[in-house]
Design a protein around this motif. Structure first.
Motif, mmCIF file in Angstrom:
data_model
loop_
_atom_site.group_PDB
_atom_site.id
_atom_site.type_symbol
_atom_site.label_atom_id
_atom_site.label_comp_id
_atom_site.label_asym_id
_atom_site.label_seq_id
_atom_site.Cartn_x
_atom_site.Cartn_y
_atom_site.Cartn_z
ATOM 1 N N TRP A 104 0.770 -1.194 0.075
ATOM 2 C CA TRP A 104 0.071 0.110 0.064
ATOM 3 C C TRP A 104 0.976 1.166 0.062
ATOM 4 O O TRP A 104 0.525 2.340 -0.713
ATOM 5 N N GLU A 105 1.845 1.335 0.787
ATOM 6 C CA GLU A 105 2.957 2.394 0.895
ATOM 7 C C GLU A 105 3.549 2.771 -0.254
ATOM 8 O O GLU A 105 3.410 3.625 -0.885
ATOM 9 N N GLU B 24 -6.093 7.715 0.543
ATOM 10 C CA GLU B 24 -5.854 8.362 2.096
ATOM 11 C C GLU B 24 -4.273 8.640 2.488
ATOM 12 O O GLU B 24 -3.792 7.811 3.097
ATOM 13 N N GLU C 28 -3.263 10.243 4.624
ATOM 14 C CA GLU C 28 -3.060 9.968 6.209
ATOM 15 C C GLU C 28 -2.309 8.674 6.473
ATOM 16 O O GLU C 28 -1.443 8.637 7.451
ATOM 17 N N ASP C 29 -2.678 7.700 5.763
ATOM 18 C CA ASP C 29 -1.969 6.535 5.975
ATOM 19 C C ASP C 29 -0.462 6.410 5.787
ATOM 20 O O ASP C 29 0.314 5.887 6.724
ATOM 21 N N THR D 124 1.128 8.357 8.746
ATOM 22 C CA THR D 124 1.196 7.401 9.694
ATOM 23 C C THR D 124 2.314 6.752 9.598
ATOM 24 O O THR D 124 3.206 6.394 10.701
#
Length: 139
Positions: free
Chosen positions: A8-9, A46, A48-49, A52
């Motif tokens: 995902w990153e 998102e 924000e992920d 984080t």
């Protein structure tokens, strides 16, 4: 040592790079927690992920942005998405899929090495005469 990031990153980073964000700007926006500035480039995730992940392991994400990365675990769809985002290869023109194997992947030797580093340990590259194959490793 290579940074290790999630699938995902990797998708988020490669999407932003493909939209034109510089490494310097991305790291600045992460340092200043300015997700809105990141979203000027893209709103499909998102982010924000990503913030984080940066706050959790700043060194790892910084290294991934500046020096490259290896993905911890890639699915078949993950390989397909990274081939598109990172190498601008699409199924049917840049490679063929036969079951779980990506065949006739046509990329330069230098890009093959980059792909080898990015791929998680559940995939391997096999050289063919004029291309490569990306093959899952049975676990």
């Amino acid at each position: 040592m290579t940074a290790h990031i999630s699938q995902w990153e990797a998708f988020m980073l490669e999407t932003l790079v493909s939209k034109g964000i510089s490494s310097t700007d991305l790291l600045f926006f992460l340092q200043t927690k300015d997700v809105a500035a990141i979203e000027v480039y893209d709103t499909s995730f998102e982010y924000e992920d990503l913030l984080t992940a940066y706050e959790t392991d700043t060194e790892n994400i910084t290294k991934a942005v500046l020096e490259g990365y290896s993905v911890k675990f890639l699915t078949k769809l993950g390989v397909k998405k990274l081939l598109s985002l990172k190498f601008d290869l699409e199924e049917g023109t840049g490679y063929q899929v036969n079951g779980n194997v990506f065949e006739d992947v046509s990329i330069s030797n230098s890009k093959q090495e980059l792909l080898r580093v990015i791929l998680s340990s559940n995939w391997k590259l096999e050289k063919e005469e004029n291309s490569i194959r990306i093959v899952p490793i049975a676990g």
